[in-house]
Every structure is written in C-alpha cells, then in structure tokens.
Design a protein around this motif. Structure first.
Motif, mmCIF file in Angstrom:
data_model
loop_
_atom_site.group_PDB
_atom_site.id
_atom_site.type_symbol
_atom_site.label_atom_id
_atom_site.label_comp_id
_atom_site.label_asym_id
_atom_site.label_seq_id
_atom_site.Cartn_x
_atom_site.Cartn_y
_atom_site.Cartn_z
ATOM 1 N N ALA A 413 15.619 -14.685 58.216
ATOM 2 C CA ALA A 413 15.162 -13.332 57.644
ATOM 3 C C ALA A 413 14.728 -12.659 58.785
ATOM 4 O O ALA A 413 14.915 -11.250 59.211
ATOM 5 N N LEU A 414 13.780 -13.195 59.599
ATOM 6 C CA LEU A 414 13.140 -12.573 60.898
ATOM 7 C C LEU A 414 14.100 -12.309 62.052
ATOM 8 O O LEU A 414 13.983 -11.261 62.450
ATOM 9 N N GLY A 415 15.106 -13.143 62.040
ATOM 10 C CA GLY A 415 16.147 -13.072 63.051
ATOM 11 C C GLY A 415 16.980 -12.048 62.879
ATOM 12 O O GLY A 415 17.378 -11.080 63.548
ATOM 13 N N MET A 416 17.587 -11.792 61.547
ATOM 14 C CA MET A 416 18.284 -10.657 61.308
ATOM 15 C C MET A 416 17.515 -9.343 61.183
ATOM 16 O O MET A 416 18.066 -8.315 61.626
ATOM 17 N N ALA A 417 16.221 -9.248 60.967
ATOM 18 C CA ALA A 417 15.229 -8.215 61.072
ATOM 19 C C ALA A 417 15.010 -7.741 62.496
ATOM 20 O O ALA A 417 15.341 -6.519 62.835
ATOM 21 N N VAL A 418 14.748 -8.668 63.300
ATOM 22 C CA VAL A 418 14.237 -8.362 64.804
ATOM 23 C C VAL A 418 15.646 -8.132 65.504
ATOM 24 O O VAL A 418 15.805 -7.062 66.285
ATOM 25 N N LEU A 419 16.480 -9.171 65.481
ATOM 26 C CA LEU A 419 17.919 -8.703 66.381
ATOM 27 C C LEU A 419 18.493 -7.737 65.732
ATOM 28 O O LEU A 419 19.272 -6.832 66.692
ATOM 29 N N GLY A 420 18.775 -7.680 64.408
ATOM 30 C CA GLY A 420 19.290 -6.282 63.732
ATOM 31 C C GLY A 420 18.629 -5.007 64.255
ATOM 32 O O GLY A 420 19.473 -3.920 64.592
ATOM 33 N N SER A 421 17.566 -4.872 64.260
ATOM 34 C CA SER A 421 16.813 -3.641 64.571
ATOM 35 C C SER A 421 16.996 -3.382 66.369
ATOM 36 O O SER A 421 17.235 -2.235 66.271
ATOM 37 N N VAL A 422 17.000 -4.225 66.967
ATOM 38 C CA VAL A 422 17.281 -4.205 68.438
ATOM 39 C C VAL A 422 18.561 -3.690 68.524
ATOM 40 O O VAL A 422 19.010 -2.711 69.514
ATOM 41 N N GLY A 423 19.687 -4.483 67.945
ATOM 42 C CA GLY A 423 21.044 -3.926 68.186
ATOM 43 C C GLY A 423 21.349 -2.771 67.620
ATOM 44 O O GLY A 423 22.005 -1.857 68.048
ATOM 45 N N THR A 424 20.785 -2.377 66.444
ATOM 46 C CA THR A 424 21.050 -1.008 65.713
ATOM 47 C C THR A 424 20.308 0.083 66.490
ATOM 48 O O THR A 424 20.837 1.126 66.665
ATOM 49 N N ALA A 425 19.293 -0.081 67.013
ATOM 50 C CA ALA A 425 18.547 1.053 67.891
ATOM 51 C C ALA A 425 19.563 1.348 69.043
ATOM 52 O O ALA A 425 19.860 2.526 69.381
ATOM 53 N N ALA A 426 19.974 0.277 69.963
ATOM 54 C CA ALA A 426 20.836 0.424 71.093
ATOM 55 C C ALA A 426 22.285 1.105 70.501
ATOM 56 O O ALA A 426 22.887 1.970 71.108
ATOM 57 N N PHE A 427 22.833 0.464 69.326
ATOM 58 C CA PHE A 427 23.970 1.021 68.873
ATOM 59 C C PHE A 427 23.765 2.609 68.713
ATOM 60 O O PHE A 427 24.613 3.731 68.952
ATOM 61 N N GLN A 428 22.738 3.163 67.827
ATOM 62 C CA GLN A 428 22.542 4.535 67.692
ATOM 63 C C GLN A 428 22.254 5.402 68.684
ATOM 64 O O GLN A 428 22.706 6.623 68.854
ATOM 65 N N ALA A 429 21.771 4.761 69.899
ATOM 66 C CA ALA A 429 21.274 5.561 71.007
ATOM 67 C C ALA A 429 22.543 5.718 71.939
ATOM 68 O O ALA A 429 22.651 6.680 72.709
ATOM 69 N N GLY A 430 23.685 4.974 71.599
ATOM 70 C CA GLY A 430 24.975 5.086 72.331
ATOM 71 C C GLY A 430 25.941 5.983 71.593
ATOM 72 O O GLY A 430 26.978 6.245 72.027
ATOM 73 N N LEU A 431 25.456 6.647 70.496
ATOM 74 C CA LEU A 431 26.409 7.586 69.627
ATOM 75 C C LEU A 431 26.058 8.892 69.920
ATOM 76 O O LEU A 431 24.735 9.041 70.162
#
Length: 507
Positions: A413-431
C-alpha cells in the motif's frame, strides 16, 4: 525409578512433506488470485448489478482491507487452536463465500461476500506459512519450500487477471468466483489426510479479544489512507486516516507489551533477525506493488493493448519469476544469506533502472524490467521469510507468518501511495493546463494522446528513481544488519513444534 520420555508421534503422514506442501499451494494460489480476479469482470458486474462508482471501489477493495485487518488475529488464533484446523475452517468459509459472491443479487450482497472472502483469506494465509514451518524441519528443504511459496504467491496475482479474462470469454461474471470452490473442496478432503496438526502448547488459554479491534483499527485506516493517496493524491482527510491508524497502533503495541495474555508474544521480537526480516520484507513489497501500478497502465493505455492481451503479456515475467525462486533458495544454502538478500535488492533496483529507460513503445524493455525486478523481489522475500521463520520459535509460526504478511500489505500500500504520487505528479506536470488528470482520460482526447503517453513515461521514470533509492537503502540494511552465518547453529537447536498425526480428527 526411571521415567521414560514418551516418543513424539510422526509429524506427518506416510506421504512426503512435499506432497502435503503441494496441498498448501492450493489456498495460497487462490487467495493471491482473488486480489486481481476482478480486473476484467468489473464492467460486466457493473452493468448487471447497476453499481455506483463508490460500490465499484468497495467491491475491489473490501477483500484486501478485511484480509489485511485480520491477519494478526488469525495468525494468533491458529497458534492456539491448531493451524490445520484453522486452515480447514478457512477453506470452508472461502468456498461458501465464493458461492455467495458468484450469485450475489446486488452490489451490496457482492460487497458483503467479498468481505467474507477476506475473512477466509485471512485464515488461510498465515496457516499455510505456519504449516510450512512445521512440515519442514530440515533447513535446506524449508528454504526451498518457502522459495516456491513466494513464487506461487507472486504468480497467483498475475494468473488471477488472466484466468478472469479467459473465463469471461465463455461464462458469466460469477464464474471468476466459482473457480475457487473445487479447490476448496479438494483441500477439505485431502487436508486432514496429508497435513499434520500443529499448535502452540504454551499459548495463553485466554484469547486477547480487545487486541482484535485494536489491530484492525491500526491496519485498516492506514491501508485505506495509503490507497486513497495513491488514487487521489495527498489530501488532509487521507492523512487523518494515517494518523488514526498510528494512534491505534500505539495503543495496540502498548497492550502487547503490558498484557500477560497478549495476542502477539513478545518472544517473537527477541531476535534481530526476525524484526529485520519484517522490515526488509516491507521494503521490497513497497517496490513490487509500486511497479505493478505503472506496468499495468503502460501495457493498456500507453501501448494500447486490450485488457486480456495486456494480462497475458504481464504473465510472461511471472513465469520467469516463479522458476527463479527455488534457484535462489539453493544459492542461499551455499553462501551467506545477507549477500543473497542484498543482491536481491540490487537486482530489483536494476529492474527499475530498466523501467526508467522505457519510451512510449518499449514492450520488451518493460517486460524485461518487470522480470528482473520480480526476480529481485522474490530473492528478498523468500530468503527473509525463511530467516524470520527460522529465527522464530516453531510454536509461534502462525503469528510470525501473519506479522510478515501484514508487513507485506503495508509495504504494498505504501509503495502504491508513494510511487504512484511521484509518478502522477510528474505526469500531470508534463500535460498542458486544463488537460485531464488521468492517463485513461488524457489519451482519449484528440491531439493529446501522444503528449499524455510521453508524460506518463516520464512519471514512471521519476517513480523508478525513487524506488531505486529505497531499494539501495534496503540493500544497505541487509548487508549491515543481518549476520546470518553465525545464527545457523542457534536456530537448529529450537524446540520442534507440537504436532499431531495427520490422520487424527480435525476437531
């Protein structure tokens, strides 16, 4: 007058311990498959049962929440009443709940049936690991069995989605649950014949009932908060769930330290190998579940594969991973285990390094990265599980297994939260501004699909860098905290668990 010490009866049936172990793989595969079995069934379920978005979420998540929340309780209960007995009770409950889920007339009924499946799963998981500890008194055989156990659990998650897709090609959505029933019936028939009973003869006669709600109040809010952070990002209300879990966790630990008949024996934490094993297992599951968050989306939304095709591709690394686990167990018998565990962390980091180099059309590279990563994860998980169980009094094996598995739930659960949040933040910054905030929605917008795919790949790269840092820290911990060679003679002197003949009645 001399007193003769009574001879202990045979711990197992005339059949090989490996035959009994093959029986234990049945519940392990099915419990792990049920994590992913709804991936393809949920559209048909939603259409037939007219589910809301919230109901869909609970149909998915209630199984994992209940499973995680009850692992500690069921592990302790199995040590008291007998692990084989609890396993068979769980098999009956799991089979009955599968029938209820298959024929659920409404979304609410399906959610309730999935919760019952979680209860059954919580009885099965620690019981299987505890029985493995009892079946194999030889250290080398036990290490090999735990390696196969770890590979089967990892493979079951991937197999669940594939089996779901294949069943739905020919049958209605309830078939994904009914597939559990024959296996549970088989377990109920052959389990009493092949599995020895084992329990903790020194367990307190009084069960610590207050610790049950305390443990659930610790695990459930924390896991729920972490999953919501992975889905929606950091929000104050999600942090409140984490804070609630922390508060109840402090109360739970205080009770275990002060109450004579506590659920978890304080003797389990007397050896550093056990506590270090839990920490390392949690860290490596952080990486495993975090990677799954990205690879499944990559196959479907970046490469545009159909769900069943994506599931079949994702099964390919699992075949390699499943075969790698026994080889690692054999290697660990020839060298100091901390080097194998540390090497597993480095191998998993290399897998993330491959994922970080993926482009928008890198199928083979992503599959290779997932395979290397999975082999590293299994290397760590199987060896630290063996070390932790071997450093545990055999009579406490069920509780020890439940602690390891609870750590896995937290880590995932922690991996999905932390890595998911990092990836989502970078994804949204690229749009561009005003673009949809999820990959599935963004690729459906004309003219935005290529940019969305590129942004997602960038996000996956940043998440991979974060995971590499965590895995390198895990490797350092393994190399510095584990001193396994000096502990080998000590663990062979442990008292064997109290066992009963497999032919004795269950109750």
């Amino acid at each position: 007058m001399t007193t003769k010490t009574p001879r202990r009866r045979a711990a197992a049936s005339p059949a090989s311990p490996w035959t009994a172990f093959s029986v234990l793989l049945l519940p392990l595969l099915l419990v792990s498959m049920d994590v992913s079995v709804l991936y393809f069934a949920i559209p048909e379920i939603s259409q037939e049962l007219h589910t809301t978005a919230t109901q869909q979420l609970w149909i998915f998540d209630i199984y994992g929440f209940v499973l995680a929340g009850l692992l500690l309780t069921m592990g302790s209960l199995g040590d008291r009443i007998g692990r084989r007995k609890l396993l068979l009770i769980g098999a009956a409950a799991f089979g009955a709940a599968s029938v209820l889920a298959a024929y659920a007339p409404s979304a609410e009924a399906l959610i309730a049936a999935r919760a019952l499946l979680g209860i059954g799963g919580a009885t099965l998981m620690p019981s299987t690991l505890g029985l493995v500890r009892s079946l194999f008194t030889d250290a080398a055989q036990r290490a090999k069995a735990i390696g196969i156990w770890s590979g089967a659990m990892a493979g079951g998650i991937a197999l669940g989605s594939v089996m779901s897709g294949l069943l739905l090609e020919h049958f209605w959505w309830g078939s994904v649950f009914l597939v559990n029933v024959p296996a549970m019936v088989l377990l109920l028939v052959v389990g009493p014949l092949l599995l020895p009973e084992s329990r903790d003869p020194e367990a307190p006669s009084r069960f610590d009932l207050l610790s049950v709600p305390l443990s659930m109040a610790t695990v459930l809010p924390a896991v729920y908060g972490l999953k919501k952070i992975a889905a929606d990002g950091f929000e104050p209300r999600h942090l409140l769930f984490l804070a609630a879990g922390l508060v109840f966790g402090i109360l739970f630990v205080h009770r275990q330290r002060t109450v004579p008949h506590a659920m978890i024996s304080r003797a389990l934490f007397a050896r550093r190998t056990f506590t270090t094993g839990i920490a390392l297992n949690t860290l490596v599951m952080f990486a495993m579940m975090g990677s799954a968050f990205f690879t499944t989306q990559y196959l479907q939304s970046v490469l545009g594969r159909a769900p069943l095709e994506a599931a079949l591709w994702s099964l390919a690394p699992s075949l390699v991973i499943g075969g790698f686990a026994p080889a690692v167990a054999a290697l660990a018998q020839k060298t100091e285990k901390r080097y194998v565990i540390g090497g597993g962390f480095l191998l998993a980091a290399a897998g993330f390094a491959l994922l970080s180099q993926a482009g928008t059309d890198s199928l083979l590279l992503v599959l290779a990265g997932a395979g290397v990563l999975g082999c590293g994860v299994v290397s760590v998980a199987s060896i630290v599980t063996d070390l932790a169980l071997s450093a545990t009094p055999a009579d406490k094996a069920g509780t020890a297994g439940s602690l390891l598995e609870t750590g896995q739930e937290f880590g995932g659960a922690l991996g999905m939260a932390v890595l998911g949040s990092v990836g989502t933040a970078a994804f949204q910054a690229g749009l561009p501004a005003g673009a949809p905030q999820t990959l599935g929605e963004a690729v459906a917008v004309p003219g935005l699909a290529d940019a969305a795919r590129a942004a997602f790949v960038d996000g996956m790269a940043w998440a991979s860098y974060t995971a590499i840092a965590v895995l390198l820290a895990g490797a350092c911990l393994a190399f510095t905290l584990l001193r396994t060679r000096g502990q080998e003679p000590e663990r062979e002197q442990e008292q064997e668990p109290r066992q009963e003949s497999a032919a004795e009645p269950v109750c």
